[in-house]
Design a protein around this motif. Structure first.
Motif, mmCIF file in Angstrom:
data_model
loop_
_atom_site.group_PDB
_atom_site.id
_atom_site.type_symbol
_atom_site.label_atom_id
_atom_site.label_comp_id
_atom_site.label_asym_id
_atom_site.label_seq_id
_atom_site.Cartn_x
_atom_site.Cartn_y
_atom_site.Cartn_z
ATOM 1 N N GLU A 40 0.853 -1.193 0.000
ATOM 2 C CA GLU A 40 0.000 0.000 0.000
ATOM 3 C C GLU A 40 0.889 1.242 0.000
ATOM 4 O O GLU A 40 1.832 1.366 0.783
ATOM 5 N N ALA A 41 0.572 2.188 -0.880
ATOM 6 C CA ALA A 41 1.499 3.280 -1.199
ATOM 7 C C ALA A 41 1.789 4.201 -0.023
ATOM 8 O O ALA A 41 2.933 4.633 0.170
ATOM 9 N N LEU A 42 0.780 4.555 0.766
ATOM 10 C CA LEU A 42 0.990 5.535 1.827
ATOM 11 C C LEU A 42 1.610 4.906 3.072
ATOM 12 O O LEU A 42 2.359 5.567 3.795
ATOM 13 N N THR A 43 1.322 3.642 3.324
ATOM 14 C CA THR A 43 2.034 2.922 4.384
ATOM 15 C C THR A 43 3.508 2.839 4.034
ATOM 16 O O THR A 43 4.390 3.049 4.885
ATOM 17 N N LEU A 44 3.790 2.537 2.758
ATOM 18 C CA LEU A 44 5.171 2.447 2.307
ATOM 19 C C LEU A 44 5.871 3.800 2.424
ATOM 20 O O LEU A 44 7.070 3.853 2.730
ATOM 21 N N LEU A 45 5.144 4.882 2.193
ATOM 22 C CA LEU A 45 5.730 6.214 2.345
ATOM 23 C C LEU A 45 6.311 6.397 3.740
ATOM 24 O O LEU A 45 7.436 6.900 3.902
ATOM 25 N N GLY A 46 5.564 6.015 4.780
ATOM 26 C CA GLY A 46 6.071 6.149 6.132
ATOM 27 C C GLY A 46 7.329 5.332 6.360
ATOM 28 O O GLY A 46 8.296 5.803 6.986
ATOM 29 N N ALA A 47 7.333 4.109 5.826
ATOM 30 C CA ALA A 47 8.503 3.250 5.992
ATOM 31 C C ALA A 47 9.720 3.824 5.278
ATOM 32 O O ALA A 47 10.832 3.863 5.827
ATOM 33 N N LEU A 48 9.520 4.293 4.055
ATOM 34 C CA LEU A 48 10.644 4.817 3.276
ATOM 35 C C LEU A 48 11.177 6.121 3.861
ATOM 36 O O LEU A 48 12.370 6.419 3.758
ATOM 37 N N ALA A 49 10.290 6.903 4.464
ATOM 38 C CA ALA A 49 10.751 8.121 5.134
ATOM 39 C C ALA A 49 11.716 7.781 6.268
ATOM 40 O O ALA A 49 12.687 8.505 6.512
ATOM 41 N N ALA A 50 11.445 6.653 6.954
ATOM 42 C CA ALA A 50 12.308 6.241 8.052
ATOM 43 C C ALA A 50 13.582 5.554 7.567
ATOM 44 O O ALA A 50 14.622 5.627 8.231
#
Length: 293
Positions: A40-50
């Motif tokens: 899921e794109a927005l969940t992945l956004l949080g992970a990639l930000a970290a």
């Protein structure tokens, strides 16, 4: 990110993010699908930000019509905070009605006007306006004043012109790597932004890639297309696969980058057709050499 590849796990996604962040790349990109077995794109956004510290994080693309615009604005602002202001948001109307139906969205909203209306709401949220009947505005405020950079995901002149009011540039796609056609679309964008009294647009395009020797890279692209384009009869995908995306050697990739640079392309988003980390490492070697004065 190889988000449309099968059998992804935490280790693979983490390794890709780290290699891209430590390499010569400007951005780390991924797209959104619903009726597919991708992250899921927005969940992945949080992970990639970290997981990253340097590269910009680019959604190519998120489809606003699949989301409540206020909640989407909040999610993207959160991603901007978590990444320290490194978020660029590519937006598009999408190409699959099954994605709309999967979340109860009306396929009739798959229009540029509907997308523009939702962008307007998101920009109001990011500006701190009260768009809901609540005590406080919806936050958090994004790190980037006014919200993240917005790119329109498109391949057509009409879409480009309609997005010139709200977008900061293009997140385009080229299927056949026709540089002349891409240059013509870039000229449409330059003219449209100028007509709106705006600065020069950010000009990005993307294409599927496979790097290697012999027939293996083209076969890799073919396998990926058969899986990803599962709504198209296999015989049609078989016919289009030889001329879709890019497949070749490092030297051939360098030549392609030079052609796109010559028409003023600001950025190329390379779409993986394999989760093999060697693919991104080999591209990194080409990019490092390409960027040397």
């Amino acid at each position: 990110m190889p988000v449309m590849e099968p059998d992804l796990d935490r280790a693979t996604l983490k390794a890709w993010a780290r290699v891209v962040d430590e390499g010569p790349f400007s951005s780390l990109c991924w797209g959104e699908r619903i009726a597919f077995d991708n992250p899921e794109a927005l969940t992945l956004l949080g992970a990639l930000a970290a997981l990253t510290d340097r590269v910009r994080l680019v959604t190519t693309v998120v489809i606003p019509q699949l989301h409540d615009p206020v909640l989407l604005a909040k999610q993207l602002a959160t991603g901007d905070v978590l990444s320290g202001g490194r978020l660029t948001v590519g937006l598009g109307v999408g190409g699959r009605h099954e994605d709309y139906r999967s979340v109860g969205a009306d396929p009739a909203t798959q229009t540029m006007r509907q997308m523009g209306d939702r962008v307007a709401v998101m920009k109001r949220v990011w500006a701190g306006e009260k768009v809901t009947d609540a005590t406080l505005p919806v936050g958090p405020p994004p790190v980037q004043a006014g919200g993240p950079q917005l790119l329109v995901g498109t391949m057509g002149p009409k879409t480009v012109r309609s997005a010139a009011v709200w977008a900061d540039g293009l997140a385009g796609t080229t299927l056949d790597l026709d540089v002349t056609k891409q240059d013509e679309l870039f000229d449409v964008a330059r003219d449209a932004w100028r007509a709106q009294g705006r600065g020069a647009p950010h000009l990005a395009t993307s294409f599927w890639f496979a790097i290697g020797d012999g027939d293996d890279p083209r076969e890799q692209v073919h396998r990926h297309l058969l899986r990803y384009m599962n709504w198209i009869p296999a015989e049609i995908v078989d016919a289009m696969a030889p001329g879709t995306g890019w497949a070749g050697t490092p030297d051939e990739l360098r030549a392609v980058l030079e052609k796109f640079a010559a028409i003023g392309t600001d950025e190329i988003h390379l779409i993986p057709t394999s989760s093999d980390l060697d693919q991104v490492r080999r591209v990194a070697e080409v990019v490092e050499e390409f960027e040397q004065p």
